[in-house]
Design an enzyme around this catalytic site. Structure first.
Site, PDB file in Angstrom:
ATOM      1  N   ASN A  25       0.867  -1.183   0.000  1.00 38.04           N
ATOM      2  CA  ASN A  25       0.000   0.000   0.000  1.00 38.04           C
ATOM      3  C   ASN A  25       0.903   1.233   0.000  1.00 38.04           C
ATOM      4  O   ASN A  25       1.548   1.527   0.995  1.00 38.04           O
ATOM      5  CB  ASN A  25      -0.888  -0.037   1.259  1.00 38.04           C
TER       6      ASN A  25
ATOM      7  N   LYS B 140       0.061   4.311  -0.246  1.00 34.50           N
ATOM      8  CA  LYS B 140      -0.567   5.488   0.378  1.00 34.50           C
ATOM      9  C   LYS B 140      -0.354   6.741  -0.492  1.00 34.50           C
ATOM     10  O   LYS B 140      -0.335   6.635  -1.701  1.00 34.50           O
ATOM     11  CB  LYS B 140      -0.029   5.662   1.802  1.00 34.50           C
TER      12      LYS B 140
ATOM     13  N   HIS C 293      -9.174   0.498   5.307  1.00 40.21           N
ATOM     14  CA  HIS C 293      -7.863   0.715   5.930  1.00 40.21           C
ATOM     15  C   HIS C 293      -8.026   1.595   7.170  1.00 40.21           C
ATOM     16  O   HIS C 293      -8.870   2.501   7.186  1.00 40.21           O
ATOM     17  CB  HIS C 293      -6.906   1.368   4.923  1.00 40.21           C
TER      18      HIS C 293
ATOM     19  N   GLU D 153      -6.434   4.015   8.266  1.00 43.51           N
ATOM     20  CA  GLU D 153      -6.321   5.469   8.024  1.00 43.51           C
ATOM     21  C   GLU D 153      -7.622   6.017   7.451  1.00 43.51           C
ATOM     22  O   GLU D 153      -8.024   7.140   7.760  1.00 43.51           O
ATOM     23  CB  GLU D 153      -5.125   5.745   7.099  1.00 43.51           C
TER      24      GLU D 153
ATOM     25  N   GLU E 151      -4.980  -5.848  10.468  1.00 41.06           N
ATOM     26  CA  GLU E 151      -3.958  -4.835  10.702  1.00 41.06           C
ATOM     27  C   GLU E 151      -4.189  -4.173  12.053  1.00 41.06           C
ATOM     28  O   GLU E 151      -4.980  -3.219  12.152  1.00 41.06           O
ATOM     29  CB  GLU E 151      -4.007  -3.777   9.610  1.00 41.06           C
TER      30      GLU E 151
ATOM     31  N   GLY F 114       2.771   1.529  10.871  1.00 43.91           N
ATOM     32  CA  GLY F 114       3.670   2.672  10.735  1.00 43.91           C
ATOM     33  C   GLY F 114       4.362   3.060  12.036  1.00 43.91           C
ATOM     34  O   GLY F 114       4.962   4.129  12.135  1.00 43.91           O
TER      35      GLY F 114
ATOM     36  N   SER G 221       3.873  -2.953  10.243  1.00 43.66           N
ATOM     37  CA  SER G 221       5.334  -2.917  10.388  1.00 43.66           C
ATOM     38  C   SER G 221       6.017  -4.229  10.001  1.00 43.66           C
ATOM     39  O   SER G 221       6.975  -4.654  10.646  1.00 43.66           O
ATOM     40  CB  SER G 221       5.725  -2.510  11.807  1.00 43.66           C
TER      41      SER G 221
HETATM   42  C1  PEP Z   1      -0.468  -0.282   6.378  1.00 44.87           C
HETATM   43  O1  PEP Z   1      -0.597   0.922   6.384  1.00 44.87           O
HETATM   44  O2  PEP Z   1      -1.346  -0.998   5.883  1.00 44.87           O
HETATM   45  C2  PEP Z   1       0.734  -0.855   6.965  1.00 44.87           C
HETATM   46  C3  PEP Z   1       0.748  -2.124   7.259  1.00 44.87           C
HETATM   47  O3  PEP Z   1       1.771   0.030   7.174  1.00 44.87           O
HETATM   48  P1  PEP Z   1       3.213  -0.330   7.777  1.00 44.87           P
HETATM   49  O4  PEP Z   1       3.706  -1.585   7.078  1.00 44.87           O
HETATM   50  O5  PEP Z   1       4.056   0.864   7.451  1.00 44.87           O
HETATM   51  O6  PEP Z   1       3.030  -0.541   9.239  1.00 44.87           O
END
Ligand code: PEP
Length: 250
Positions: free
Chosen positions: A9, A11, A95, A97, A167, A173, A213
């Site tokens: 992703n 973003k 997601h 966000e 997630e 992040g 992450s």
């Molecule tokens: C995400 O935003 O879906 C995500 C998993 O981000 P990150 O890998 O940076 O934690």
């Protein structure tokens, strides 16, 4: 059918030139023998060029969102028909966000799911608890409710178009990752929740990704867990070296 998937992703990162550069690096570096289905989700404005660029590859292009309406006076929004019209047949929905910053509720996500499925799109359905939910021991409840309220209204036959992405918000992040055991426990719970509502065949077939992450140095252990079928990757998907290392870890 249950698959191994690694999805990136991107973003709101990468302009047109940077998108092309990263795609070229991925094309050159992803080993042809990889068993993972690789998906990339650039921003809306770079989707059409990404589809063109990846035409003769196995890499799939996904959108990061879609509007629930077919068309109309929704300034700044993108419809499912517009996406499929340029060859984008996969969309990330729900997601964290989108939920937290753009106030997307389970109900709204449910209607986006309907629209995407109506257009025969594959939905990568994201969900996961916040830190306070995990600290209070409420994480299984939260996840169950997100699934029931955002997704479980679909028909049995629609499941072949659904990929789940667990997630935990506290791991996105932040550099903080769920331990492989925490990921496995939750993925097992998710599969069991699907089994109770839709039966064993669908539960065994559904692909459940972990996101939060994932990096080259933790991917292998997380992916080794039996109910973890791959990853949805944010930060580490933005450079080819790390993303390819995660793909090969599977
Ligand atoms: C995400 O935003 O879906 C995500 C998993 O981000 P990150 O890998 O940076 O934690």
């Amino acid at each position: 059918m249950r698959k191994k998937i690694v999805a990136g992703n991107w973003k709101m990162h990468k302009n047109a030139e940077q998108t092309e550069d990263l795609l070229n690096e991925l094309i050159a570096q992803i080993p042809t023998e990889t068993i993972a289905q690789v998906i990339v989700a650039p921003t809306f404005v770079n989707l059409a060029s990404a589809v063109d660029h990846l035409e003769f590859t196995a890499i799939i292009v996904a959108a990061q969102n879609v509007h629930q309406a077919e068309s109309g006076a929704f300034t700044g929004e993108i419809s499912a028909d517009m996406l499929t019209g340029i060859g984008v047949n996969t969309v990330i929905l729900g997601h964290s966000e989108r939920r937290a910053i753009f106030n997307e509720t389970d109900g709204l996500i449910a209607s986006k799911v309907n629209t995407a499925l109506k257009h025969d799109m594959t939905v990568i359905f994201c969900f996961g608890e916040e830190l306070k939910d995990r600290q209070s021991g409420n994480h299984f409840n939260i996840v169950e409710n997100q699934l029931k309220d955002g997704l479980f209204h679909i028909e049995n036959t629609a499941w072949e178009k659904v990929v789940l992405a667990y997630e935990p918000v506290w791991a996105i992040g932040t550099g903080e990752t769920a331990s492989p055991e925490q990921a496995q426990d939750m993925h097992e719970f998710i599969r069991e929740t699907v089994r109770k509502a839709f039966g064993s065949d669908i539960a065994e077939d559904v692909t459940i990704l972990y996101g939060g992450s994932v990096k080259p140095d933790n991917a292998k252990e997380i992916f080794s867990k039996p109910d973890v079928d791959g990853g949805l990757i944010g930060g580490a998907a933005l450079n080819a070296k790390d993303f390819v290392a995660i793909i090969t870890a599977i």
